[in-house]
Design a protein around this motif. Structure first.
Motif, PDB file in Angstrom:
ATOM      1  N   GLU A  64       0.845  -1.187   0.000  1.00 24.55           N
ATOM      2  CA  GLU A  64       0.000   0.000   0.000  1.00 24.55           C
ATOM      3  C   GLU A  64       0.882   1.239   0.000  1.00 24.55           C
ATOM      4  O   GLU A  64       1.917   1.282   0.682  1.00 24.55           O
ATOM      5  CB  GLU A  64      -0.931   0.026   1.211  1.00 24.55           C
ATOM      6  CG  GLU A  64      -1.907   1.194   1.180  1.00 24.55           C
ATOM      7  CD  GLU A  64      -3.042   1.075   2.184  1.00 24.55           C
ATOM      8  OE1 GLU A  64      -3.769   2.069   2.363  1.00 24.55           O
ATOM      9  OE2 GLU A  64      -3.199  -0.003   2.800  1.00 24.55           O
ATOM     10  N   VAL A  66       0.653   5.454   0.492  1.00 21.82           N
ATOM     11  CA  VAL A  66      -0.163   6.557   0.991  1.00 21.82           C
ATOM     12  C   VAL A  66       0.591   7.852   0.762  1.00 21.82           C
ATOM     13  O   VAL A  66       1.738   7.997   1.204  1.00 21.82           O
ATOM     14  CB  VAL A  66      -0.482   6.411   2.492  1.00 21.82           C
ATOM     15  CG1 VAL A  66      -1.444   7.509   2.942  1.00 21.82           C
ATOM     16  CG2 VAL A  66      -1.058   5.034   2.799  1.00 21.82           C
ATOM     17  N   VAL A 171      -0.012   0.790   7.979  1.00 15.07           N
ATOM     18  CA  VAL A 171      -0.533   2.035   7.400  1.00 15.07           C
ATOM     19  C   VAL A 171      -1.349   2.797   8.432  1.00 15.07           C
ATOM     20  O   VAL A 171      -1.260   4.032   8.526  1.00 15.07           O
ATOM     21  CB  VAL A 171      -1.354   1.725   6.136  1.00 15.07           C
ATOM     22  CG1 VAL A 171      -2.130   2.952   5.678  1.00 15.07           C
ATOM     23  CG2 VAL A 171      -0.433   1.251   5.020  1.00 15.07           C
ATOM     24  N   VAL A 175      -0.447   6.669   9.430  1.00 18.84           N
ATOM     25  CA  VAL A 175      -1.458   7.721   9.283  1.00 18.84           C
ATOM     26  C   VAL A 175      -1.763   8.346  10.630  1.00 18.84           C
ATOM     27  O   VAL A 175      -1.896   9.580  10.745  1.00 18.84           O
ATOM     28  CB  VAL A 175      -2.731   7.141   8.627  1.00 18.84           C
ATOM     29  CG1 VAL A 175      -3.868   8.153   8.671  1.00 18.84           C
ATOM     30  CG2 VAL A 175      -2.443   6.726   7.186  1.00 18.84           C
ATOM     31  N   PRO A 184      -3.699  12.361   4.638  1.00 24.38           N
ATOM     32  CA  PRO A 184      -3.650  11.570   3.396  1.00 24.38           C
ATOM     33  C   PRO A 184      -4.399  12.262   2.263  1.00 24.38           C
ATOM     34  O   PRO A 184      -5.462  12.850   2.469  1.00 24.38           O
ATOM     35  CB  PRO A 184      -4.342  10.257   3.786  1.00 24.38           C
ATOM     36  CG  PRO A 184      -4.232  10.180   5.269  1.00 24.38           C
ATOM     37  CD  PRO A 184      -4.304  11.600   5.745  1.00 24.38           C
ATOM     38  N   ARG A 187      -4.562   6.944  -1.434  1.00 17.16           N
ATOM     39  CA  ARG A 187      -4.069   5.649  -0.966  1.00 17.16           C
ATOM     40  C   ARG A 187      -4.264   4.652  -2.095  1.00 17.16           C
ATOM     41  O   ARG A 187      -5.331   4.606  -2.718  1.00 17.16           O
ATOM     42  CB  ARG A 187      -4.831   5.186   0.277  1.00 17.16           C
ATOM     43  CG  ARG A 187      -4.728   6.150   1.430  1.00 17.16           C
ATOM     44  CD  ARG A 187      -5.696   5.825   2.557  1.00 17.16           C
ATOM     45  NE  ARG A 187      -5.278   4.635   3.279  1.00 17.16           N
ATOM     46  CZ  ARG A 187      -5.436   4.479   4.608  1.00 17.16           C
ATOM     47  NH1 ARG A 187      -5.980   5.454   5.318  1.00 17.16           N
ATOM     48  NH2 ARG A 187      -5.057   3.391   5.195  1.00 17.16           N
ATOM     49  N   SER A 189      -3.519   0.483  -3.016  1.00 16.57           N
ATOM     50  CA  SER A 189      -3.073  -0.820  -2.531  1.00 16.57           C
ATOM     51  C   SER A 189      -3.108  -1.829  -3.659  1.00 16.57           C
ATOM     52  O   SER A 189      -3.881  -1.704  -4.619  1.00 16.57           O
ATOM     53  CB  SER A 189      -3.951  -1.301  -1.364  1.00 16.57           C
ATOM     54  OG  SER A 189      -5.306  -1.396  -1.761  1.00 16.57           O
TER      55      SER A 189
END
Length: 387
Positions: A64, A66, A171, A175, A184, A187, A189
């Motif tokens: 992932e 971000v 994550v 965050v 953010p 995002r 993934s």
């Protein structure tokens, strides 16, 4: 590698922790051609070193990314506090421990091939000093259809592991720690399979069925080092979200698909070869005098011999994005190189102009980040820049 072009040339192409204690587990991960290590190998990857470990590590099974926007009140000192927090998170989570202040430390899993990589967008350098020499934003390409929700960003955290829960948990931690400093903005993934049926490392395939990443420089070689690392031990990362039209791709015959790519779908071998890593014979022709690897085939256009020797280190994550009953599929394309303008942009402009795959792909997101060097015990990510 050719020298970096001027900014005029750059845009011309578009027209054509404080950290925790030292790691005690062995860092015995196989790093070759961006492929996964065999399941029997140790999958604890040290967070320490001259470079951030996630760059050269294999594409993770689950990943992932971000991107964050710095809050207006975040100054250089506040950014330094955030990077210290994130560095402590990286150390703990890499070793299967809950991070400082972790609300669910039981979700931190060891021996999962965990890496976390931090990157800086352009705004960081407005706070912290001059940009690295190889960092440049990308101009828009003719075939781009960029969407705001997948584009840009001031900071990046890229997390990967063999275990999906580890990624989701990490994550959450990054965050949460960022909230006083950054929010953010997107995002993304995805997933990747770099292990064959026999448990051995393989290059991996994208959702078109293509073996994807065969031409990468081999990790640990002088060629890899020259391609990826800058003089300080950092690199740059281009993130491109590429939507793939699987429905129309599936309407092609297998030979049509292979001609567009320039490689055999079965093995990834070039159309002029037998094995995946056979060198492309770009002069070979069929009985009618046509190049066996077409002039607009992706493999030809991206080959270093057709790009004045320029190379990149490419990785990727397949993705699916569901909205009700509709599904979007594609590739989160990741390109690492020492110099965006000198290496990646000329290649991108060439592919944008004539790549056969443009008919079935659309880039809907794009971002560029400078990846600072790694850090040692007692140090933190970005320490040299932020100070």
């Amino acid at each position: 590698m050719t020298g970096k072009p001027s900014r005029r040339q750059l845009f011309g192409y578009a027209g054509a922790a404080a950290a925790g204690a030292a790691v005690t587990a062995a860092a015995a991960v196989a790093l070759d051609d961006g492929q996964a290590a065999p399941p029997s190998a140790s999958r604890t990857i040290s967070p320490y070193g001259a470079h951030q470990a996630g760059v050269a590590a294999a594409s993770p099974k689950f990943g992932e990314l971000v991107a964050f926007r710095l809050l207006t009140e975040t100054d250089k000192a506040a950014l330094g506090r955030l990077l210290r927090l994130w560095s402590a998170d990286v150390v703990a989570l890499s070793n299967g421990r809950g991070a400082p202040g972790d609300v669910a430390p039981e979700l931190a899993v060891g021996n999962a091939g965990f890496t976390a990589t931090v990157g800086f967008g352009g705004r960081v350098f407005e706070l912290a000093g001059p940009r690295p020499g190889g960092f440049d934003e990308l101009p828009g390409m003719r075939h781009d259809r960029l969407q705001k929700e997948w584009t840009g960003g001031d900071l990046l955290v890229q997390v990967g592991a063999d275990d999906a829960v580890s990624v989701v948990h990490a994550v959450r931690q990054f965050v949460r720690d960022a909230r006083p400093f950054a929010a953010p903005v997107w995002r993304q993934s995805g997933f990747w399979n770099g292990t064959g049926a026999d448990g051995q490392p393989v290059t991996g395939r994208n959702l078109f069925g293509q073996v994807d990443g065969t031409g990468n420089p081999r990790v640990g070689t002088p060629e890899f080092d020259a391609t990826v690392w800058d003089a300080d031990g950092g690199t740059t990362l281009v993130v491109r979200r590429i939507r793939m039209n699987l429905e129309t791709w599936d309407e092609l015959t297998r030979s049509e698909q292979e001609r567009a790519v320039g490689r055999k779908l079965s093995t990834g071998a070039p159309l002029t070869g037998v094995n995946e890593h056979d060198e492309l014979d770009l002069e070979a022709r069929d009985a009618d005098g046509r190049p066996l690897i077409a002039a607009n085939a992706h493999a030809r256009l991206s080959h270093h011999s057709e790009n004045d020797g320029r190379r990149i280190f490419r990785k990727g994550l397949n993705y699916v994005h569901d909205a009700g009953t509709a599904r979007e599929s594609g590739l989160i394309f990741l390109s690492y190189q020492a110099d965006v303008a000198g290496q990646f942009l000329p290649l991108l402009a060439r592919l944008d102009a004539v790549d056969a795959l443009n008919e079935w792909t659309t880039t809907i997101g794009s971002a560029v980040f400078a990846i600072p060097p790694g850090f040692r015990p007692g140090g933190w990510i970005g320490e040299k820049l932020i100070g």
